[in-house]
Write a protein that holds these residues in place. Structure first.
Motif, short mmCIF file in Angstrom:
data_model
loop_
_atom_site.label_atom_id
_atom_site.label_comp_id
_atom_site.label_asym_id
_atom_site.label_seq_id
_atom_site.Cartn_x
_atom_site.Cartn_y
_atom_site.Cartn_z
N PRO A 1 10.81 5.97 -5.53
CA PRO A 1 10.75 6.07 -4.07
C PRO A 1 12.06 6.63 -3.50
N GLY A 2 11.93 7.47 -2.48
CA GLY A 2 13.09 8.05 -1.83
C GLY A 2 13.51 9.38 -2.42
N GLN A 3 12.87 9.80 -3.49
CA GLN A 3 13.20 11.10 -4.08
C GLN A 3 12.32 12.18 -3.44
N GLU A 4 12.41 13.40 -3.95
CA GLU A 4 11.82 14.57 -3.30
C GLU A 4 10.29 14.59 -3.26
N LYS A 5 9.62 13.89 -4.13
CA LYS A 5 8.15 13.87 -4.10
C LYS A 5 7.67 12.44 -4.21
N ALA A 6 6.36 12.26 -4.14
CA ALA A 6 5.78 10.92 -4.20
C ALA A 6 6.15 10.25 -5.52
N PRO A 7 6.41 8.94 -5.50
CA PRO A 7 6.74 8.22 -6.74
C PRO A 7 5.63 8.40 -7.77
N GLY A 8 6.04 8.56 -9.03
CA GLY A 8 5.05 8.71 -10.08
C GLY A 8 5.64 9.27 -11.35
N VAL A 9 4.74 9.72 -12.22
CA VAL A 9 5.10 10.31 -13.51
C VAL A 9 4.59 11.75 -13.49
N TYR A 10 5.48 12.69 -13.81
CA TYR A 10 5.16 14.11 -13.70
C TYR A 10 5.70 14.89 -14.89
N CYS A 11 5.17 16.12 -15.07
CA CYS A 11 5.79 17.11 -15.95
C CYS A 11 6.31 18.22 -15.05
N THR A 12 7.16 19.07 -15.58
CA THR A 12 7.78 20.12 -14.77
C THR A 12 6.76 21.10 -14.20
N LYS A 13 5.74 21.42 -14.97
CA LYS A 13 4.76 22.41 -14.53
C LYS A 13 3.71 21.84 -13.58
N GLY A 14 3.59 20.51 -13.53
CA GLY A 14 2.62 19.89 -12.64
C GLY A 14 1.27 19.59 -13.27
N CYS A 15 1.13 19.83 -14.59
CA CYS A 15 -0.13 19.50 -15.28
C CYS A 15 -0.39 18.00 -15.21
N THR A 16 0.68 17.23 -15.44
CA THR A 16 0.59 15.77 -15.33
C THR A 16 1.21 15.38 -14.01
N ALA A 17 0.43 14.73 -13.17
CA ALA A 17 0.91 14.26 -11.87
C ALA A 17 0.21 12.95 -11.57
N ILE A 18 0.85 11.85 -11.95
CA ILE A 18 0.27 10.53 -11.75
C ILE A 18 1.08 9.84 -10.65
N GLU A 19 0.56 9.83 -9.44
CA GLU A 19 1.25 9.20 -8.32
C GLU A 19 1.08 7.68 -8.42
N LEU A 20 2.15 6.97 -8.13
CA LEU A 20 2.16 5.52 -8.21
C LEU A 20 2.57 4.91 -6.87
N GLU A 21 2.04 3.75 -6.59
CA GLU A 21 2.49 3.00 -5.41
C GLU A 21 3.61 2.09 -5.88
N GLN B 1 5.41 13.49 -23.83
CA GLN B 1 5.16 14.87 -23.43
C GLN B 1 3.82 14.99 -22.73
N CYS B 2 3.74 15.96 -21.84
CA CYS B 2 2.48 16.31 -21.18
C CYS B 2 1.52 16.83 -22.26
N GLU B 3 0.29 16.38 -22.23
CA GLU B 3 -0.69 16.82 -23.21
C GLU B 3 -1.02 18.31 -23.07
N SER B 4 -0.89 18.86 -21.86
CA SER B 4 -1.24 20.26 -21.64
C SER B 4 -0.12 21.22 -21.99
N CYS B 5 1.08 21.01 -21.40
CA CYS B 5 2.16 21.99 -21.56
C CYS B 5 3.27 21.55 -22.51
N LYS B 6 3.19 20.32 -23.01
CA LYS B 6 4.16 19.76 -23.97
C LYS B 6 5.58 19.61 -23.39
N GLN B 7 5.71 19.67 -22.06
CA GLN B 7 7.00 19.42 -21.41
C GLN B 7 7.21 17.91 -21.31
#
Length: 71
Positions: free
Chosen positions: A46-66, A33-39
């Motif tokens: 790669p090839g999906q709607e946003k940059a590859p990475g690890v995210y939460c729905t609200k955007g508190c956690t956004a860790i882009e990966l290569e 879970q995201c530490e901020s919003c608990k989502q």
């Protein structure tokens, strides 16, 4: 002054290790879970709607990966 830099470097290294562990766990399929919003965190590949990475729905956690998919 040098002590301040040492503390900053130590905090940065700890933060990096925490993010690294979190990424490994999410990529292994563990529910985290995201530490901020608990989502639930999710992976974007790669090839999906946003940059590859690890995210939460609200955007508190956004860790882009290569990430590149094998050819």
């Amino acid at each position: 002054m040098m002590s301040g830099f040492k503390e900053l470097n130590k905090r940065s290294a700890n933060s990096y290790q925490q993010q690294r562990q979190l990424i490994k766990q999410v990529l292994a399929g563990k529910l985290k879970q995201c530490e901020s919003c608990k989502q639930a965190l999710f992976v974007v590949l790669p090839g999906q709607e946003k940059a590859p990475g690890v995210y939460c729905t609200k955007g508190c956690t956004a860790i882009e990966l290569e990430i590149s998919l094998p050819k």
